[in-house]
Design a protein around this motif. Structure first.
Motif, PDB file in Angstrom:
ATOM      1  N   ILE A 184     120.315 -30.969  37.760  1.00 39.08           N
ATOM      2  CA  ILE A 184     121.107 -30.118  36.874  1.00 39.08           C
ATOM      3  C   ILE A 184     120.387 -29.911  35.541  1.00 39.08           C
ATOM      4  N   GLU A 185     119.817 -30.984  35.004  1.00 36.54           N
ATOM      5  CA  GLU A 185     119.079 -30.868  33.747  1.00 36.54           C
ATOM      6  C   GLU A 185     117.887 -29.930  33.902  1.00 36.54           C
ATOM      7  N   PHE A 186     117.250 -29.970  35.055  1.00 39.38           N
ATOM      8  CA  PHE A 186     116.097 -29.093  35.278  1.00 39.38           C
ATOM      9  C   PHE A 186     116.535 -27.637  35.335  1.00 39.38           C
ATOM     10  N   PHE A 187     117.667 -27.366  35.982  1.00 34.55           N
ATOM     11  CA  PHE A 187     118.187 -25.999  36.005  1.00 34.55           C
ATOM     12  C   PHE A 187     118.439 -25.500  34.578  1.00 34.55           C
ATOM     13  N   VAL A 201     126.275 -21.850  43.401  1.00 36.05           N
ATOM     14  CA  VAL A 201     127.494 -22.147  44.147  1.00 36.05           C
ATOM     15  C   VAL A 201     127.692 -23.654  44.143  1.00 36.05           C
ATOM     16  N   THR A 202     128.877 -24.110  43.752  1.00 37.24           N
ATOM     17  CA  THR A 202     129.089 -25.539  43.634  1.00 37.24           C
ATOM     18  C   THR A 202     130.561 -25.884  43.759  1.00 37.24           C
ATOM     19  N   HIS A 203     130.821 -27.122  44.157  1.00 34.27           N
ATOM     20  CA  HIS A 203     132.181 -27.652  44.096  1.00 34.27           C
ATOM     21  C   HIS A 203     132.228 -28.852  43.161  1.00 34.27           C
ATOM     22  N   GLU A 204     131.118 -29.090  42.449  1.00 39.38           N
ATOM     23  CA  GLU A 204     131.022 -30.239  41.561  1.00 39.38           C
ATOM     24  C   GLU A 204     131.243 -29.837  40.104  1.00 39.38           C
ATOM     25  N   ARG A 205     132.149 -30.537  39.449  1.00 33.62           N
ATOM     26  CA  ARG A 205     132.452 -30.224  38.059  1.00 33.62           C
ATOM     27  C   ARG A 205     131.252 -30.468  37.157  1.00 33.62           C
ATOM     28  N   ARG A 206     130.382 -31.429  37.503  1.00 30.55           N
ATOM     29  CA  ARG A 206     129.226 -31.691  36.643  1.00 30.55           C
ATOM     30  C   ARG A 206     128.290 -30.491  36.585  1.00 30.55           C
ATOM     31  N   VAL A 207     128.290 -29.666  37.625  1.00 31.78           N
ATOM     32  CA  VAL A 207     127.495 -28.434  37.606  1.00 31.78           C
ATOM     33  C   VAL A 207     128.217 -27.354  36.814  1.00 31.78           C
ATOM     34  N   SER A 208     129.496 -27.155  37.090  1.00 33.31           N
ATOM     35  CA  SER A 208     130.234 -26.098  36.391  1.00 33.31           C
ATOM     36  C   SER A 208     130.336 -26.380  34.896  1.00 33.31           C
ATOM     37  N   ASN A 209     130.279 -27.654  34.521  1.00 34.70           N
ATOM     38  CA  ASN A 209     130.385 -27.988  33.101  1.00 34.70           C
ATOM     39  C   ASN A 209     129.189 -27.513  32.280  1.00 34.70           C
ATOM     40  N   THR A 235     138.463 -24.583  35.583  1.00 37.28           N
ATOM     41  CA  THR A 235     138.799 -24.027  36.887  1.00 37.28           C
ATOM     42  C   THR A 235     139.862 -24.810  37.614  1.00 37.28           C
ATOM     43  N   GLY A 236     140.218 -25.964  37.111  1.00 38.64           N
ATOM     44  CA  GLY A 236     141.285 -26.733  37.722  1.00 38.64           C
ATOM     45  C   GLY A 236     141.070 -26.965  39.205  1.00 38.64           C
ATOM     46  N   ASP A 237     142.067 -26.577  40.016  1.00 37.88           N
ATOM     47  CA  ASP A 237     142.003 -26.842  41.448  1.00 37.88           C
ATOM     48  C   ASP A 237     141.061 -25.916  42.181  1.00 37.88           C
TER      49      ASP A 237
END
Length: 243
Positions: A184-187, A201-209, A235-237
Protein backbone atom coordinates in the motif's frame (compact mmCIF):
# COMPACT_ATOMS: atom_id res chain seq x y z
CA UNK A 1 -9.57 21.73 -18.96
CA UNK A 2 -7.70 18.47 -18.38
CA UNK A 3 -9.41 15.39 -19.79
CA UNK A 4 -10.28 12.57 -17.38
CA UNK A 5 -8.05 9.51 -17.54
CA UNK A 6 -11.22 7.41 -17.32
CA UNK A 7 -14.64 8.59 -18.49
CA UNK A 8 -17.63 6.22 -18.46
CA UNK A 9 -21.19 6.98 -19.48
CA UNK A 10 -24.11 4.57 -18.94
CA UNK A 11 -21.91 1.45 -19.15
CA UNK A 12 -23.84 -1.82 -19.00
CA UNK A 13 -22.75 -5.45 -18.82
CA UNK A 14 -24.60 -8.74 -18.41
CA UNK A 15 -23.55 -12.38 -18.40
CA UNK A 16 -25.46 -15.46 -19.48
CA UNK A 17 -28.12 -16.06 -22.09
CA UNK A 18 -31.88 -15.72 -22.29
CA UNK A 19 -33.77 -16.00 -19.02
CA UNK A 20 -30.49 -16.77 -17.23
CA UNK A 21 -28.96 -13.45 -18.30
CA UNK A 22 -27.74 -11.56 -15.23
CA UNK A 23 -27.03 -7.81 -15.22
CA UNK A 24 -23.67 -6.98 -13.62
CA UNK A 25 -23.34 -3.28 -14.50
CA UNK A 26 -26.52 -1.20 -14.74
CA UNK A 27 -25.59 2.07 -16.45
CA UNK A 28 -22.39 3.10 -14.67
CA UNK A 29 -21.12 6.65 -15.20
CA UNK A 30 -17.99 8.15 -13.63
CA UNK A 31 -14.90 10.25 -14.29
CA UNK A 32 -11.44 9.72 -12.81
CA UNK A 33 -8.97 12.59 -13.11
CA UNK A 34 -5.23 12.31 -13.87
CA UNK A 35 -3.18 11.49 -10.79
CA UNK A 36 -6.06 10.28 -8.63
CA UNK A 37 -5.69 7.29 -6.30
CA UNK A 38 -9.15 5.73 -6.21
CA UNK A 39 -10.46 2.79 -4.19
CA UNK A 40 -13.35 0.85 -5.75
CA UNK A 41 -15.30 -0.97 -3.03
CA UNK A 42 -18.44 -3.03 -2.68
CA UNK A 43 -19.86 -6.36 -1.62
CA UNK A 44 -19.24 -9.53 -3.60
CA UNK A 45 -21.20 -9.36 -6.85
CA UNK A 46 -21.42 -5.57 -6.89
CA UNK A 47 -19.63 -5.42 -10.27
CA UNK A 48 -16.38 -3.72 -9.27
CA UNK A 49 -13.99 -6.27 -10.83
CA UNK A 50 -16.08 -6.39 -14.00
CA UNK A 51 -15.88 -2.62 -14.19
CA UNK A 52 -12.10 -2.73 -13.73
CA UNK A 53 -11.72 -5.33 -16.50
CA UNK A 54 -13.81 -3.23 -18.88
CA UNK A 55 -11.73 -0.12 -18.15
CA UNK A 56 -8.59 -2.15 -18.84
CA UNK A 57 -9.94 -3.52 -22.11
CA UNK A 58 -9.89 -7.10 -20.79
CA UNK A 59 -13.66 -7.39 -21.12
CA UNK A 60 -16.23 -5.68 -23.34
CA UNK A 61 -19.26 -3.74 -22.20
CA UNK A 62 -22.66 -4.38 -23.72
CA UNK A 63 -23.44 -0.69 -24.00
CA UNK A 64 -22.40 2.81 -23.03
CA UNK A 65 -19.41 5.03 -23.75
CA UNK A 66 -15.90 4.25 -22.49
CA UNK A 67 -12.96 6.61 -22.87
CA UNK A 68 -9.59 5.74 -21.32
CA UNK A 69 -6.49 7.85 -21.86
CA UNK A 70 -8.28 9.71 -24.67
CA UNK A 71 -9.10 6.44 -26.45
CA UNK A 72 -12.77 5.91 -27.29
CA UNK A 73 -13.17 2.15 -26.88
CA UNK A 74 -16.13 2.18 -29.25
CA UNK A 75 -13.80 3.34 -32.02
CA UNK A 76 -10.65 1.47 -30.96
CA UNK A 77 -9.71 -1.78 -32.70
CA UNK A 78 -8.33 -4.84 -30.92
CA UNK A 79 -4.76 -4.22 -32.09
CA UNK A 80 -4.76 -0.63 -30.85
CA UNK A 81 -6.40 -1.70 -27.59
CA UNK A 82 -3.68 -4.30 -27.07
CA UNK A 83 -1.02 -1.65 -27.72
CA UNK A 84 -2.67 0.65 -25.19
CA UNK A 85 -2.64 -2.10 -22.55
CA UNK A 86 0.98 -2.90 -23.30
CA UNK A 87 2.28 0.67 -23.18
CA UNK A 88 0.00 2.79 -21.01
CA UNK A 89 -2.01 0.58 -18.64
CA UNK A 90 -0.51 -1.61 -15.92
CA UNK A 91 -2.35 -4.45 -14.16
CA UNK A 92 -1.83 -5.97 -10.70
CA UNK A 93 -3.93 -8.95 -9.63
CA UNK A 94 -4.48 -10.78 -6.36
CA UNK A 95 -3.14 -14.05 -7.81
CA UNK A 96 0.20 -12.51 -8.97
CA UNK A 97 -0.02 -14.32 -12.37
CA UNK A 98 3.73 -15.01 -12.56
CA UNK A 99 5.15 -17.72 -14.84
CA UNK A 100 7.15 -20.25 -12.83
CA UNK A 101 9.45 -21.21 -15.71
CA UNK A 102 10.71 -17.63 -16.03
CA UNK A 103 13.02 -15.74 -13.69
CA UNK A 104 11.78 -12.63 -11.91
CA UNK A 105 13.45 -10.52 -14.59
CA UNK A 106 11.85 -12.64 -17.30
CA UNK A 107 8.43 -12.13 -15.76
CA UNK A 108 8.94 -8.37 -15.48
CA UNK A 109 10.10 -8.00 -19.08
CA UNK A 110 7.41 -10.29 -20.51
CA UNK A 111 5.42 -7.34 -21.97
CA UNK A 112 8.41 -6.62 -24.23
CA UNK A 113 7.74 -9.90 -26.03
CA UNK A 114 4.54 -8.37 -27.40
CA UNK A 115 6.00 -5.04 -28.50
CA UNK A 116 8.61 -3.86 -30.96
CA UNK A 117 11.81 -2.18 -29.85
CA UNK A 118 12.53 -4.22 -26.74
CA UNK A 119 16.34 -4.04 -26.86
CA UNK A 120 16.47 -2.13 -23.59
CA UNK A 121 14.05 -4.53 -21.87
CA UNK A 122 16.60 -6.12 -19.50
CA UNK A 123 17.81 -2.72 -18.27
CA UNK A 124 14.25 -1.45 -17.84
CA UNK A 125 13.29 -4.68 -16.11
CA UNK A 126 16.12 -4.37 -13.60
CA UNK A 127 15.14 -0.74 -13.01
CA UNK A 128 11.56 -1.84 -12.26
CA UNK A 129 12.77 -4.55 -9.87
CA UNK A 130 14.99 -2.02 -8.15
CA UNK A 131 12.00 0.26 -7.65
CA UNK A 132 10.21 -2.44 -5.67
CA UNK A 133 13.35 -3.38 -3.73
CA UNK A 134 14.05 -6.68 -5.49
CA UNK A 135 17.06 -5.92 -7.67
CA UNK A 136 18.96 -8.81 -6.06
CA UNK A 137 16.20 -11.25 -7.04
CA UNK A 138 16.36 -10.81 -10.82
CA UNK A 139 17.58 -14.36 -11.49
CA UNK A 140 15.36 -16.15 -8.99
CA UNK A 141 12.20 -18.08 -9.86
CA UNK A 142 8.78 -17.23 -8.42
CA UNK A 143 8.82 -20.50 -6.46
CA UNK A 144 11.73 -19.12 -4.43
CA UNK A 145 9.81 -16.03 -3.32
CA UNK A 146 7.41 -15.19 -0.53
CA UNK A 147 3.90 -13.98 -1.31
CA UNK A 148 4.89 -10.37 -0.73
CA UNK A 149 7.91 -10.70 -2.99
CA UNK A 150 5.78 -12.26 -5.72
CA UNK A 151 3.36 -9.34 -5.55
CA UNK A 152 6.23 -6.86 -5.77
CA UNK A 153 7.50 -8.67 -8.89
CA UNK A 154 3.97 -8.39 -10.31
CA UNK A 155 4.00 -4.66 -9.54
CA UNK A 156 7.41 -4.30 -11.20
CA UNK A 157 5.98 -6.01 -14.30
CA UNK A 158 3.04 -3.58 -14.25
CA UNK A 159 5.48 -0.65 -14.06
CA UNK A 160 7.75 -1.99 -16.80
CA UNK A 161 5.96 -0.06 -19.54
CA UNK A 162 5.93 3.14 -17.44
CA UNK A 163 2.11 3.23 -17.47
CA UNK A 164 -0.04 6.29 -16.93
CA UNK A 165 -2.81 4.17 -15.40
CA UNK A 166 -2.46 1.28 -12.94
CA UNK A 167 -5.45 -1.03 -12.35
CA UNK A 168 -5.24 -3.26 -9.28
CA UNK A 169 -7.69 -6.03 -8.37
CA UNK A 170 -7.44 -7.00 -4.67
CA UNK A 171 -3.63 -6.55 -4.72
CA UNK A 172 -3.28 -7.16 -0.96
CA UNK A 173 -5.80 -10.02 -0.76
CA UNK A 174 -3.17 -12.78 -0.52
CA UNK A 175 -0.75 -10.88 1.73
CA UNK A 176 -0.25 -10.73 5.47
CA UNK A 177 -0.89 -7.44 7.25
CA UNK A 178 2.72 -6.22 7.35
CA UNK A 179 3.45 -7.10 3.71
CA UNK A 180 0.14 -5.64 2.58
CA UNK A 181 1.04 -2.39 4.33
CA UNK A 182 4.34 -2.24 2.41
CA UNK A 183 2.50 -2.72 -0.89
CA UNK A 184 0.00 0.00 0.00
CA UNK A 185 2.83 2.40 0.85
CA UNK A 186 4.43 1.67 -2.51
CA UNK A 187 1.18 2.45 -4.34
CA UNK A 188 1.07 5.79 -2.53
CA UNK A 189 4.68 6.48 -3.51
CA UNK A 190 4.26 5.88 -7.26
CA UNK A 191 1.05 7.90 -7.21
CA UNK A 192 2.79 10.82 -5.53
CA UNK A 193 6.20 10.65 -7.21
CA UNK A 194 5.22 9.60 -10.73
CA UNK A 195 1.68 10.94 -10.97
CA UNK A 196 0.37 7.51 -11.97
CA UNK A 197 -3.41 7.23 -11.74
CA UNK A 198 -4.41 4.21 -9.64
CA UNK A 199 -7.74 2.42 -9.39
CA UNK A 200 -7.69 -0.28 -6.72
CA UNK A 201 -10.51 -2.78 -6.25
CA UNK A 202 -10.47 -3.73 -2.59
CA UNK A 203 -12.50 -4.94 0.35
CA UNK A 204 -9.87 -3.84 2.86
CA UNK A 205 -10.33 -0.62 4.80
CA UNK A 206 -6.55 -0.13 5.05
CA UNK A 207 -6.52 0.35 1.27
CA UNK A 208 -9.59 2.58 1.07
CA UNK A 209 -8.21 4.72 3.89
CA UNK A 210 -5.27 5.89 1.76
CA UNK A 211 -7.40 6.66 -1.31
CA UNK A 212 -8.09 10.22 -2.36
CA UNK A 213 -11.55 9.06 -3.41
CA UNK A 214 -13.65 6.01 -2.59
CA UNK A 215 -16.17 4.82 -5.17
CA UNK A 216 -18.72 2.44 -3.68
CA UNK A 217 -20.76 0.01 -5.78
CA UNK A 218 -23.86 -2.00 -5.03
CA UNK A 219 -25.79 -4.30 -7.37
CA UNK A 220 -24.08 -2.97 -10.48
CA UNK A 221 -24.56 0.69 -9.62
CA UNK A 222 -22.29 3.37 -8.18
CA UNK A 223 -23.86 4.51 -4.93
CA UNK A 224 -21.11 6.87 -3.74
CA UNK A 225 -18.11 8.77 -5.09
CA UNK A 226 -18.86 8.98 -8.82
CA UNK A 227 -17.92 12.68 -9.05
CA UNK A 228 -14.39 13.96 -9.53
CA UNK A 229 -14.21 15.89 -6.23
CA UNK A 230 -11.23 14.41 -4.40
CA UNK A 231 -12.12 13.22 -0.93
CA UNK A 232 -11.98 10.19 1.33
CA UNK A 233 -15.43 8.74 1.82
CA UNK A 234 -16.63 6.53 4.63
CA UNK A 235 -18.14 3.41 3.10
CA UNK A 236 -19.48 1.58 6.11
CA UNK A 237 -20.94 -1.78 5.14
CA UNK A 238 -20.03 -1.33 1.49
CA UNK A 239 -16.62 -2.86 2.12
CA UNK A 240 -17.21 -6.40 1.05
CA UNK A 241 -15.52 -9.32 -0.62
CA UNK A 242 -14.13 -9.39 -4.17
CA UNK A 243 -16.48 -9.12 -7.11
Amino acid sequence: MVSPVISLRDVTKSYGQGSARTPVLRGVSLDIAPGELVALVGQSGSGKSTLLNIVGGLDKADGGEIKVLDHDYGKTGERELARLRNTSIGFVFQAFNLLDHLTCLGNVTLPAAFAAGGKDAPARGREALDRVGLSAYADRRPSELSGGQKQRVAIARALFGRPKLLLCDEPTGNLDSATGHEVIEFFQKINKDDGVTLVIVTHERRVSNIAQRVIAMRDGNIVEGAGTDVHTAGTGDDLGGPA
